[in-house]
Motif scaffolding. Structure first.
Motif, PDB file in Angstrom:
ATOM      1  N   TYR A  53       0.828  -1.206   0.000  1.00 41.60           N
ATOM      2  CA  TYR A  53       0.000   0.000   0.000  1.00 41.60           C
ATOM      3  C   TYR A  53       0.865   1.260   0.000  1.00 41.60           C
ATOM      4  CZ  TYR A  53      -3.734  -3.259   0.969  1.00 41.60           C
ATOM      5  OH  TYR A  53      -4.618  -4.305   0.874  1.00 41.60           O
ATOM      6  N   ILE A  54       2.050   1.145  -0.637  1.00 40.79           N
ATOM      7  CA  ILE A  54       2.987   2.259  -0.596  1.00 40.79           C
ATOM      8  C   ILE A  54       2.453   3.481  -1.334  1.00 40.79           C
ATOM      9  CG2 ILE A  54       4.267   1.537  -2.668  1.00 40.79           C
ATOM     10  CD1 ILE A  54       5.803   2.962   0.556  1.00 40.79           C
ATOM     11  N   ALA A  55       1.690   3.287  -2.419  1.00 39.54           N
ATOM     12  CA  ALA A  55       1.166   4.432  -3.172  1.00 39.54           C
ATOM     13  C   ALA A  55       0.212   5.277  -2.324  1.00 39.54           C
ATOM     14  CB  ALA A  55       0.508   3.963  -4.462  1.00 39.54           C
ATOM     15  N   PRO A  56      -0.846   4.691  -1.719  1.00 35.80           N
ATOM     16  CA  PRO A  56      -1.697   5.525  -0.868  1.00 35.80           C
ATOM     17  C   PRO A  56      -0.982   6.071   0.364  1.00 35.80           C
ATOM     18  CG  PRO A  56      -2.355   3.207  -0.717  1.00 35.80           C
ATOM     19  CD  PRO A  56      -1.397   3.322  -1.861  1.00 35.80           C
ATOM     20  N   LEU A  57      -0.002   5.348   0.880  1.00 34.38           N
ATOM     21  CA  LEU A  57       0.756   5.879   2.024  1.00 34.38           C
ATOM     22  C   LEU A  57       1.534   7.127   1.625  1.00 34.38           C
ATOM     23  CD1 LEU A  57       2.093   2.564   3.619  1.00 34.38           C
ATOM     24  CD2 LEU A  57       0.526   4.186   4.684  1.00 34.38           C
TER      25      LEU A  57
ATOM     26  N   PRO B 179       5.944   7.178  -8.995  1.00 35.36           N
ATOM     27  CA  PRO B 179       6.931   6.391  -9.751  1.00 35.36           C
ATOM     28  C   PRO B 179       8.371   6.765  -9.410  1.00 35.36           C
ATOM     29  CG  PRO B 179       5.169   7.125 -11.198  1.00 35.36           C
ATOM     30  CD  PRO B 179       4.986   7.839  -9.892  1.00 35.36           C
ATOM     31  N   VAL B 180       8.627   8.057  -9.199  1.00 37.01           N
ATOM     32  CA  VAL B 180       9.979   8.494  -8.854  1.00 37.01           C
ATOM     33  C   VAL B 180      10.379   7.931  -7.501  1.00 37.01           C
ATOM     34  CG1 VAL B 180      11.456  10.499  -8.413  1.00 37.01           C
ATOM     35  CG2 VAL B 180       9.730  10.585 -10.228  1.00 37.01           C
ATOM     36  N   LEU B 181       9.465   7.965  -6.544  1.00 39.62           N
ATOM     37  CA  LEU B 181       9.766   7.434  -5.211  1.00 39.62           C
ATOM     38  C   LEU B 181       9.943   5.913  -5.238  1.00 39.62           C
ATOM     39  CD1 LEU B 181       7.332   9.675  -3.179  1.00 39.62           C
ATOM     40  CD2 LEU B 181       9.819   9.711  -3.044  1.00 39.62           C
TER      41      LEU B 181
ATOM     42  N   LEU C 139      11.339   4.380  -7.712  1.00 36.97           N
ATOM     43  CA  LEU C 139      12.705   4.231  -8.187  1.00 36.97           C
ATOM     44  C   LEU C 139      13.705   4.421  -7.045  1.00 36.97           C
ATOM     45  CD1 LEU C 139      12.638   6.036 -11.653  1.00 36.97           C
ATOM     46  CD2 LEU C 139      12.921   3.589 -11.235  1.00 36.97           C
ATOM     47  N   VAL C 140      13.393   5.374  -6.153  1.00 39.06           N
ATOM     48  CA  VAL C 140      14.234   5.579  -4.968  1.00 39.06           C
ATOM     49  C   VAL C 140      14.226   4.311  -4.113  1.00 39.06           C
ATOM     50  CG1 VAL C 140      14.481   6.898  -2.828  1.00 39.06           C
ATOM     51  CG2 VAL C 140      13.923   8.079  -4.963  1.00 39.06           C
ATOM     52  N   TYR C 141      13.050   3.745  -3.913  1.00 41.21           N
ATOM     53  CA  TYR C 141      12.930   2.485  -3.168  1.00 41.21           C
ATOM     54  C   TYR C 141      13.745   1.388  -3.857  1.00 41.21           C
ATOM     55  CZ  TYR C 141      10.662  -1.530  -0.878  1.00 41.21           C
ATOM     56  OH  TYR C 141      10.420  -2.695  -0.185  1.00 41.21           O
ATOM     57  N   GLY C 142      13.635   1.313  -5.180  1.00 38.99           N
ATOM     58  CA  GLY C 142      14.365   0.291  -5.926  1.00 38.99           C
ATOM     59  C   GLY C 142      15.865   0.465  -5.831  1.00 38.99           C
ATOM     60  N   ALA C 143      16.339   1.721  -5.848  1.00 37.05           N
ATOM     61  CA  ALA C 143      17.777   1.954  -5.690  1.00 37.05           C
ATOM     62  C   ALA C 143      18.250   1.472  -4.319  1.00 37.05           C
ATOM     63  CB  ALA C 143      18.086   3.440  -5.872  1.00 37.05           C
ATOM     64  N   GLY C 144      17.437   1.728  -3.300  1.00 39.59           N
ATOM     65  CA  GLY C 144      17.760   1.215  -1.972  1.00 39.59           C
ATOM     66  C   GLY C 144      17.755  -0.303  -1.944  1.00 39.59           C
ATOM     67  N   ALA C 145      16.832  -0.911  -2.700  1.00 36.77           N
ATOM     68  CA  ALA C 145      16.747  -2.371  -2.731  1.00 36.77           C
ATOM     69  C   ALA C 145      18.009  -2.985  -3.324  1.00 36.77           C
ATOM     70  CB  ALA C 145      15.520  -2.810  -3.533  1.00 36.77           C
TER      71      ALA C 145
ATOM     72  N   VAL D 132      12.188   6.341   2.390  1.00 34.37           N
ATOM     73  CA  VAL D 132      11.818   5.395   1.337  1.00 34.37           C
ATOM     74  C   VAL D 132      13.052   4.626   0.868  1.00 34.37           C
ATOM     75  CG1 VAL D 132      11.077   5.227  -1.082  1.00 34.37           C
ATOM     76  CG2 VAL D 132       9.754   6.586   0.541  1.00 34.37           C
ATOM     77  N   PHE D 133      14.171   5.328   0.693  1.00 37.27           N
ATOM     78  CA  PHE D 133      15.409   4.673   0.270  1.00 37.27           C
ATOM     79  C   PHE D 133      15.864   3.651   1.320  1.00 37.27           C
ATOM     80  CE2 PHE D 133      20.023   4.316   0.331  1.00 37.27           C
ATOM     81  CZ  PHE D 133      20.305   4.007  -0.996  1.00 37.27           C
TER      82      PHE D 133
END
Length: 408
Positions: free
Chosen positions: A235-239, A252-254, A256-262, A309-310
């Motif tokens: 539920y990251i989008a509504p959060l 979508p940008v955030l 990508l930030v999450y994905g970079a952290g992943a 998020v990262f």
């Protein structure tokens, strides 16, 4: 055996053996195929003239395929040599994605998505076991992390690119592209993955490992330890929009930030697990719970939400290599079925997390409380990790005591 390597540039310089790179590419294709449906769901619904909720059942069909296929396919193929087995599993995935691209109606597409999911858990299990068999001593967890890097890249790059293909060339083209990438991985597997014999354990031996408390605890650690962050990510989008106050265009940008952290977390977690498996896992789970609480307290401040998020992505994926490695080591000489069941168990946990998050939002105190729910579930996973750690230390102390007694 000489294993050629290629240097992959990430935030660290990483040498990836070509057999591992081949498996990583297949994982990238499978992950993209799993998640790309989320980006093209409205297009699929419109193309097949079905409601969006009906199209959403395609996601459920894939997950059910993984849950059922994990133990069943693994048991049925337990005695096959690994390279032909990997080739066969990847071929099924390629054909299932081509079937998805060509399906004339909803029913056949549903069947194709189920078939695509059937082989995934077994492939992950065999791929991880094969990659680890080529690893140097003390490098098992970082090797698992390199294979899992394909999953990170599938989420960060593959899914957005597949969505773009689907939006501009049609949803069928997205599945065709997934089939093409996975087929390229298959060619690399046939070229570079060494001929590894079948697992030494029999089917009965594979099943017998579940009698051990260590394997059961390791699988429980994966399911419970991941459930909290999966509940939040579902539920990251509504959060991000309702709690943190970002516009929909920023999501979508955030991500990508999450994905970079992943990606960073996956590599970091592998290196930490190589050095101290259970202590690092316990520490990472404690940090993850703390970040979820911090997100609950400060997630409404946008300038703080971005780095959080990262870090959330980093910690969510830093725990994965160690958890997979723990299952491998606990299962001993018969790890394949245990790893496959572990993957299926993760899917069951993810399904429960989706239901729990929806219940908290609809019937509970609201979306912001998901962070606290996620933190509580992560603490439960931490409790399992600490129990395993105490057991390991007790066993080590008892072993040392026995050696002292028999020493001259």
């Amino acid at each position: 055996m000489i294993v050629r390597t290629i240097r992959v540039r990430t935030i660290w310089s990483v040498r990836v053996p070509l057999p591992v790179l081949s498996l990583m590419l297949v994982v990238f294709g499978l992950t993209t195929g799993e998640f790309v449906i989320a980006g093209i769901l409205p297009d699929v619904a419109a193309g097949l003239a079905v409601p969006v909720p009906a199209a959403g059942r395609l996601v459920t069909a894939y997950a059910l395929g993984m849950i059922v296929g994990g133990p069943v396919v693994t048991v049925l193929t337990a005695r096959l040599p690994r390279r032909p087995l990997i080739a066969g599993l990847v071929t099924v995935s390629v054909l299932a994605n081509l079937g998805s691209a060509l399906a004339p109606g909803y029913g056949l597409l549903l069947a194709a998505r189920f078939a695509a999911g059937l082989v995934v858990a077994t492939f992950f299990a065999v791929a991880i076991a094969t990659a680890v068999s080529t690893a140097a001593e003390g490098r098992q967890a970082s090797t698992v992390a390199k294979v899992a890097l394909g999953m990170n890249l599938g989420i960060v790059l593959g899914t957005p690119l597949g969505t773009l293909v689907g939006q501009h060339l049609g949803w069928r083209a997205a599945f065709a592209a997934v089939a093409a990438v996975t087929a390229a991985g298959l060619l690399m597997v046939l070229r570079f993955v060494p001929a590894v014999p079948a697992a030494a354990a029999s089917v009965r031996g594979e099943l017998r490992v579940f009698a051990g408390r260590g394997v059961r605890l390791a699988i429980a650690l994966t399911a419970v330890g991941n459930m909290g962050v999966v509940t939040v990510f579902s539920y990251i989008a509504p959060l991000l929009t309702e709690v943190s106050g970002f516009g929909e265009g920023a999501v979508p940008v955030l991500l990508l930030v999450y994905g970079a952290g992943a990606v960073a977390g996956n590599l970091l977690g592998g290196r930490l697990a190589d050095r101290a498996l259970m202590p690092s896992l316990a520490g990472l789970l404690a940090a993850l719970a703390a970040v979820l609480v911090l997100f609950w307290a400060a997630g409404g401040v946008r300038v703080l939400a971005v780095p959080l998020v990262f870090v959330l992505g980093l910690l969510a994926f830093a725990i994965i290599p160690g958890m997979q490695t723990r299952v491998l080591t606990a299962a001993g000489a018969a790890p394949t079925l245990a790893v496959a069941v572990n993957a299926s168990g993760f899917q069951v946990a993810a399904a429960f997390a989706g239901w729990l998050g929806g219940a908290v939002i609809d019937d509970g105190p609201g979306p912001r409380s998901l962070y606290l729910v996620g933190a509580a579930l992560t603490v439960a996973g931490l409790g399992i990790a600490l129990s395993i750690l105490r057991g390991d230390r007790r066993a080590a102390a008892e072993s040392e005591h026995r050696l002292e007694r028999v020493a001259p």
